[in-house]
Design an enzyme around this catalytic site. Structure first.
Site, PDB file in Angstrom:
ATOM      1  N   HIS A 315     -26.312  70.111  67.979  1.00  0.00           N
ATOM      2  CA  HIS A 315     -26.973  68.905  67.543  1.00  0.00           C
ATOM      3  C   HIS A 315     -25.948  67.850  66.917  1.00  0.00           C
ATOM      4  O   HIS A 315     -26.739  66.726  67.083  1.00  0.00           O
ATOM      5  CB  HIS A 315     -28.116  69.250  66.552  1.00  0.00           C
ATOM      6  CG  HIS A 315     -29.272  70.045  67.304  1.00  0.00           C
ATOM      7  ND1 HIS A 315     -29.082  71.354  67.360  1.00  0.00           N
ATOM      8  CD2 HIS A 315     -30.345  69.483  67.698  1.00  0.00           C
ATOM      9  CE1 HIS A 315     -30.307  71.988  67.892  1.00  0.00           C
ATOM     10  NE2 HIS A 315     -31.054  70.832  68.068  1.00  0.00           N
ATOM     11  N   GLY A 316     -24.746  68.092  66.716  1.00  0.00           N
ATOM     12  CA  GLY A 316     -24.113  67.138  66.686  1.00  0.00           C
ATOM     13  C   GLY A 316     -22.858  67.427  65.846  1.00  0.00           C
ATOM     14  O   GLY A 316     -22.690  68.445  65.435  1.00  0.00           O
TER      15      GLY A 316
END
Lengths: 466, 380
Positions: A315-316
């Protein structure tokens, strides 16, 4: 290009639909591919070449793997994809971590992240592995393969589509009003979710999270994280709805990605309903190959931790996302060990509350990058600050957004969908009436969305004309 | 079975066609619509068609400009913006991200205050005070949301402005005219526009009354309405059709026999001349507040034709809040020079010498005084 923009809705979309349906069947994939490359190049004029290179490499790797199922070629193919993703997404993050741990001063690459890279490299990897497993046929037509990877409806925000779920449609698809009409409905619902609900929830969250976190009273903290909870759901699922809807307009059927996750009665269930295609990707290509639950409880626990650590980082490129993944890993392990049995026995309302509270806490970790801020915010939610329970600003935020919260809260459940399909059935034999009613509703949503999109660019640069 | 399918597809055809007509319709209309250069209701230039070149495509600026262009030129843009605000109001929201929906038809701008810039600006004033031996004072005008806070939406509590005033009170080394209490005493009167961020002439009058050495009375003035259809900046941020327009007034001293001349200077050259501190041309435009002093200009000089020995020459360093205030003090000065540091960068020393200035008044609205990055130029 984002779906919720004037450029996409009123320029790109009418042109691509027109071009697609005017083109003879044989070259429709080519039209879609050209449109998709234009769509991507619009926002990423340089990185579109990276995507083309990635397509070329994976196309060649697919053919080689298919030839004699050489394990090493598969490994090399997957490694190249991971390297590309790693370099563009995680290089600076790794350097930063090393710099901090050993107080080095290594230089950063400072490359902007190519949009959608996490989605299309995951699709490419699933393709290579599936060929090796003989789960899917190798694609010898490079246009068809490139269309699969670059297909604009799901290119920048998913769902992550495995080739085998759309392979038949990729080569031969039927077009009819029923499919197109259901695509339109789905798209407009998704657009409304994104523009009318998610964006407005985002404003509330911004207002709370950009304030002085040490002075946030309990109520404000809860309003803020409730807003983010609704924002992220309506944003992600709205985008998935738009992707699925657009897919149908062009004859594809993409897998569902969100199934009312906030109605879950456990975190285990939540992850079966939240970002389903990502969950099943990790399950299929990481969890099960690692042994899944077949090698005893200890290996299973380790596997869960690995998978959720990776899911978090997907997600990041930041430690709070890893922490977010590990947080879920711990809960999932506990549920596996004993909690799930307990949750089944207590009244449903308590398991709902249990789930939504844990999910909201997870969004605090997800949305605030700085660990200090996360602790501070959790402190505010539990009253461990001097700011008290509520101040006038909490009341202002609450009363001014109550209706919006109600609409969003109800919208996140499955009741509106159930109601819609019930009304739809009642009107089944009155096609014209049903169509008219739907048209009015749809146009109303479209006009409202257009209004919110147009007005959001309003640039308050008044009294200065030069 | 077949019939059933037909009925099913009727609604699908209707929905599909309506959708296609909607998106293609706007596409078609916007292709044939002529570009608007300036938006009267928003009071700003709209983005024009972007320049196409390989470099601009490669660095993404073409796409960005194109998006801004189609958004600004979208058909029925004003109507859509109005629809957005109306629906937000209907949903019970108390602001639209740009203005608060207040009571009695008031709109209040959402403002940010930059405390760091404010500290810098205070230090520029202090530096100026240290280096110049001349009478000076500063007056900072509060915003409508501070003075008319009973008209703000319920439960809204804004303290940024109070903090800014505290910092000024503590920080400036020159006399500070705090007119907040005077204005609050008259908060039930028409002292701020409902649709604009400025104060009215009446608001300016009460501030003038509180700082003037003379005995001034409202009755001494003849009050004339010069416009009754002023829709200001706050209106532009909401485009709420339910909000009625404001009136603009001018105050003339009843027994004032003096003749005035107002000259606008840009880079030392007179660009416009008037025989009173008003520019009636603006009353025909959107930007009606610029009636006062002919709007924002680098240097504005208001001179009495007949000089009095006892009267002073005053330099006002200001933003637009000073525009409706200056006519009051012009009546008791020989010369008033107004300098706007956003457009005048030559420092004040030159003006002080040229016009034999006796006193300097810094007159700003609190928001501009906290955020303006041009106050540094007073010391140039």
């Amino acid at each position: 290009m984002v779906f919720s923009s004037i450029t996409f809705l009123f320029y790109f979309l009418p042109v691509i639909i027109g071009a697609y349906y005017l083109a003879p069947c044989k070259i429709r994939n080519l039209v879609l591919l050209a449109g998709s490359l234009f769509f991507y190049a619009w926002g990423e004029p340089v990185y579109v070449f990276l995507m083309i290179i990635s397509i070329g490499l994976n196309y060649a790797a697919g053919i080689l793997i298919d030839k004699d199922r050489n394990k090493w070629i598969l490994a090399a193919g997957v490694a190249v994809n991971i390297l590309i993703l790693g370099f563009f997404k995680y290089a600076d993050f790794l350097i930063d971590t090393v710099n901090r741990m050993f107080s080095f001063e290594l230089a950063y690459f400072e490359l902007p992240l190519p949009i959608g890279i996490s989605f299309y490299t995951f699709q490419a990897m699933s393709y290579l592995i599936d060929i090796y497993r003989r789960d899917v046929k190798v694609q010898r037509n490079v246009i068809d393969f490139a269309t699969y990877i670059a297909l604009f409806p799901q290119l920048i925000a998913g769902p992550i589509v495995r080739l085998k779920t759309i392979e038949d449609k990729l080569h031969r698809r039927e077009h009819n009003w029923e499919l197109f009409g259901s695509g339109v409905r789905r798209f407009v619902i998704g657009l409304g979710k994104k523009v009318l609900i998610a964006n407005n929830m985002g404003i509330i969250w911004d207002c709370v999270s950009k304030g002085d976190l040490t002075q946030t009273p309990v109520l404000t903290a809860w309003i803020g994280i409730a807003a983010f909870t609704l924002q992220i759901y309506f944003d992600f699922s709205g985008y998935s709805d738009m992707a699925i809807g657009l897919g149908r307009m062009f004859g594809f059927e993409f897998p569902e990605n969100f199934r009312h996750p906030y109605m879950s009665k456990s975190i285990t269930e939540f992850w079966r309903r939240w970002h389903i295609t990502l969950g099943s990707w990790f399950r299929e290509y990481v969890y099960i190959p690692l042994g899944g639950n077949r090698k005893g409880i200890r290996v299973q626990i380790i596997n869960i931790v690995i998978v959720w650590f990776l899911t978090g980082l997907w997600h990041g490129a930041s430690w709070n996302f890893a922490l977010w993944g590990l947080y879920f890993a711990v809960i999932l392990v506990l549920e596996k060990l004993f909690l799930l049995k307990l949750l089944e026995r207590i009244p449903a309302v308590f398991s709902h509350i249990y789930t939504i509270l844990l999910v909201m806490v997870s969004w605090v970790i997800f949305s605030l990058e700085d660990t200090g801020e996360i602790i501070q915010y959790l402190g505010s939610m539990t009253g461990f600050t001097s700011a008290g329970f509520a101040d006038s600003m909490s009341i202002y935020l609450l009363t001014g957004n109550l209706i919006l919260f109600l609409i969003a809260g109800i919208g996140a459940t499955s009741y509106p969908v159930k109601m819609m399909s019930k009304t739809g059935k009642l009107m089944e034999n009155r096609g014209v009436l049903k169509g008219m009613a739907e048209c009015i509703l749809m146009i109303a949503v479209l006009i409202l969305c257009t209004a919110f999109i147009t007005a959001s660019t309003y640039n308050p640069f008044l009294y200065f004309r030069f | 079975m077949n019939e059933n399918k037909n009925k099913k597809s009727v609604s699908n055809i209707l929905v599909s066609v309506a959708f296609l007509v909607f998106i293609a319709g706007f596409f078609g209309v916007s292709l044939f619509l002529e570009d608007k250069v300036f938006s009267e209701s928003e009071n700003r230039h709209l983005a024009g068609s972007p320049e196409l070149s390989l470099d601009r495509v490669a660095d993404g600026s073409f796409s960005k400009d194109f998006e801004a262009y189609v958004q600004d030129q979208f058909p029925e843009r004003d109507g859509l913006m109005s629809l957005k605000t109306t629906s937000e109001k209907a949903l019970g929201k108390k602001d639209n991200g740009l203005v608060y929906f207040g009571e009695d038809g008031y709109l209040f701008a959402l403002e940010d205050i930059d405390m760091e810039q404010l500290d810098k600006n205070i230090s520029y004033i202090n530096k100026f005070a240290e280096e110049n031996d001349i009478d000076m004072k500063i007056m900072v005008v509060p915003t409508a949301s501070e003075v008319l806070n009973d008209k703000l939406p319920e439960h809204l509590y804004l303290n940024a402005e109070k903090n800014a005033f505290d910092a000024i009170e503590k920080g400036v080394d020159i006399p500070f005219e705090d007119v907040r209490d005077e204005l609050k005493e008259h908060s039930d009167e028409y002292i701020y526009y409902r649709t604009d961020h400025h104060w009215t002439v009446l608001g300016a009058f009460y501030a003038y009354e509180s700082i003037s050495d003379r005995d001034v009375e409202l009755d001494d003035y003849e009050i004339k309405e010069v416009s009754r259809d002023f829709l200001g900046t706050n209106y532009s941020k909401a485009l709420l059709s339910t909000i009625g327009p404001d009136s603009i007034h001018r105050f003339d001293l009843e027994n004032d026999k003096a003749k005035y001349r107002m000259e606008i200077y840009d880079k030392g050259i007179v660009t416009k001349r008037f025989d009173e501190p008003y520019d009636p041309e603006y009353l025909l435009q959107k930007d009606k507040y610029s009636y006062f002093l002919s709007g924002n200009n680098p240097v504005t000089v208001i001179e009495k034709s007949k000089k009095e020995e006892t009267e002073k020459n005053t330099l006002v360093v200001k933003d637009s809040f000073a525009h409706c205030f200056i006519p009051f003090i012009a009546a008791e000065r020989n010369i008033v020079v107004a300098a706007d540091m956003r457009y005048y960068r030559n420092g004040l020393a030159e003006l002080i010498e040229e016009y034999e200035i006796d006193e300097v008044l810094f007159l700003y609205n609190i928001v501009n005084f906290s955020n303006d990055r041009n106050i540094v130029f007073i010391n140039r």
